[in-house]
Design a protein around this motif. Structure first.
Motif, PDB file in Angstrom:
ATOM      1  N   UNK A  13      16.380  63.102  -3.554  1.00 19.42           N
ATOM      2  CA  UNK A  13      16.407  63.807  -4.527  1.00 19.42           C
ATOM      3  C   UNK A  13      16.697  62.867  -5.921  1.00 19.42           C
ATOM      4  N   UNK A  14      17.685  62.169  -5.519  1.00 21.12           N
ATOM      5  CA  UNK A  14      18.220  61.270  -6.632  1.00 21.12           C
ATOM      6  C   UNK A  14      17.304  60.210  -7.157  1.00 21.12           C
ATOM      7  N   UNK A  15      16.311  59.487  -5.996  1.00 21.72           N
ATOM      8  CA  UNK A  15      15.850  58.274  -6.425  1.00 21.72           C
ATOM      9  C   UNK A  15      14.421  58.663  -6.734  1.00 21.72           C
ATOM     10  N   UNK A  16      13.817  59.761  -6.435  1.00 27.52           N
ATOM     11  CA  UNK A  16      12.463  59.927  -6.831  1.00 27.52           C
ATOM     12  C   UNK A  16      11.903  59.969  -8.098  1.00 27.52           C
ATOM     13  N   UNK A  17      12.692  60.290  -9.081  1.00 25.98           N
ATOM     14  CA  UNK A  17      12.463  59.983 -10.691  1.00 25.98           C
ATOM     15  C   UNK A  17      12.579  58.653 -10.834  1.00 25.98           C
ATOM     16  N   UNK A  18      12.998  57.829 -10.158  1.00 23.62           N
ATOM     17  CA  UNK A  18      13.143  56.153 -10.432  1.00 23.62           C
ATOM     18  C   UNK A  18      11.909  55.529  -9.660  1.00 23.62           C
ATOM     19  N   UNK A  19      11.028  56.200  -9.022  1.00 30.83           N
ATOM     20  CA  UNK A  19       9.984  55.415  -8.544  1.00 30.83           C
ATOM     21  C   UNK A  19      10.174  55.141  -6.888  1.00 30.83           C
ATOM     22  N   UNK A  20      11.104  55.573  -6.285  1.00 32.10           N
ATOM     23  CA  UNK A  20      11.530  55.144  -5.081  1.00 32.10           C
ATOM     24  C   UNK A  20      11.528  56.305  -4.050  1.00 32.10           C
TER      25      UNK A  20
ATOM     26  N   UNK B  56      10.019  51.192  -4.407  1.00 31.18           N
ATOM     27  CA  UNK B  56      10.383  50.798  -3.027  1.00 31.18           C
ATOM     28  C   UNK B  56      10.310  51.973  -2.141  1.00 31.18           C
ATOM     29  N   UNK B  57      10.398  51.867  -0.886  1.00 30.40           N
ATOM     30  CA  UNK B  57      10.402  52.989   0.304  1.00 30.40           C
ATOM     31  C   UNK B  57      11.399  52.631   1.281  1.00 30.40           C
ATOM     32  N   UNK B  58      12.174  53.627   1.546  1.00 30.99           N
ATOM     33  CA  UNK B  58      13.530  53.526   2.469  1.00 30.99           C
ATOM     34  C   UNK B  58      12.966  54.352   3.353  1.00 30.99           C
ATOM     35  N   UNK B  59      12.916  53.634   4.791  1.00 34.36           N
ATOM     36  CA  UNK B  59      12.642  54.346   6.084  1.00 34.36           C
ATOM     37  C   UNK B  59      13.652  54.394   6.781  1.00 34.36           C
ATOM     38  N   UNK B  60      14.328  55.526   6.920  1.00 30.38           N
ATOM     39  CA  UNK B  60      15.569  55.498   7.816  1.00 30.38           C
ATOM     40  C   UNK B  60      15.034  56.138   9.161  1.00 30.38           C
ATOM     41  N   UNK B  61      15.613  55.265  10.495  1.00 26.92           N
ATOM     42  CA  UNK B  61      15.165  55.568  11.677  1.00 26.92           C
ATOM     43  C   UNK B  61      16.127  56.536  11.924  1.00 26.92           C
TER      44      UNK B  61
END
Length: 276
Positions: free
Chosen positions: A165-172, A129-134
């Protein structure tokens, strides 16, 4: 990855609308939100099998809960989340009431935070998944007369930087988009100002208010080009944490970085001596 599902908040106008249009044109599927039911219905009629709209006010937690229940029941997954919905606000710090401040934070921070938190279990289950914060160039550098808006976007940047930093290891993946002035309704009818005006701030916050009015419709940024840039980074294996958009945004970020660097260098001895 083709035929991804995007969830984009606030697609009635401006950058959100441009992103939704770009995503549809590129062949991905859009789940978008409007605050007006008539707009939701019209969008759904025009974009059958290409997109799906929900009526959502991100300042109302129950509506966010309901939206995610519909998404999970109807689509089961989200590949890209774009937190775009929010509002602009101008006023000196002293001019701004607590109620006005809370309204800004409910839209720009708390709504964004809740949408992000509710998307995370979906992303964790998918391991993608990819979170884009505007955000804004004003989420990195503050401007006189813009302090409460700056604070709300600084807050988004703060939790998003930690989240990355929290979600990078989870593939996000997480990206903060920091546009400068773009030719949208941001400085027009959707822009709010403090009801109280204090004359002592006319030469600082007051100047900013007038500048916002003057640039409406003349901003350098092209929403369509920004939308394409945002779409393109979602195809990268290693997208940036921050994506400034526009020449003014580059100047803003560079100016802030130079200011911080100068303070560190000029007061390094004082800082280093403040230890046991």
């Amino acid at each position: 990855m083709k035929n991804r599902i995007w969830f984009i908040t606030g697609i009635s106008s401006g950058l959100g609308k441009a992103i939704a249009q770009t995503v549809i044109e590129q062949g991905d599927f859009v789940i978008g939100t409007f605050r007006n039911q008539a707009q939701t219905d019209a969008f759904n009629n025009e974009n059958q099998n290409k997109a799906f709209a929900l009526t959502l006010d991100i300042t109302i937690p129950e509506e966010i809960n309901n939206a995610f229940q519909i998404i999970k029941d109807k689509f089961e997954r989200i590949d890209v989340l774009v937190n775009n919905a929010g509002l602009g606000f101008a006023g000196a710090i002293e001019e701004t009431s607590n109620e006005e401040t809370r309204q800004v934070f409910e839209a720009n921070f708390f709504g964004t935070l809740q949408v992000t938190q509710m998307a995370l279990p979906i992303f964790r289950k998918q391991k993608s998944g990819h979170i884009i914060q505007i955000s804004s160039h004003g989420g990195f550098k503050a401007f006189q007369g813009f302090g409460i808006y700056n604070a709300s976007k600084f807050a988004v940047e703060g939790f998003s930087e930690a989240l990355a930093q929290e979600v990078t290891p989870l593939g996000i993946k997480v990206t903060l988009v920091e546009p400068g002035p773009f030719r949208t309704n941001f400085a027009g009818k959707s822009f709010r100002q403090a009801e109280t005006i204090i004359a002592d701030y006319n030469e600082t916050a007051g100047v900013f208010r007038e500048r916002i009015k003057a640039v409406d419709g003349k901003q350098e940024g092209d929403p369509t080009k920004a939308a394409k840039a945002i779409f393109d980074i979602t195809n990268l294996e290693n997208p940036p944490l921050r994506l400034p958009l526009g020449k003014i945004a580059i100047i803003s970020l560079t100016t802030k970085l130079e200011s911080v660097k100068n303070d560190i260098e000029n007061f390094k001895e004082i800082a280093e001596n403040a230890i046991f």
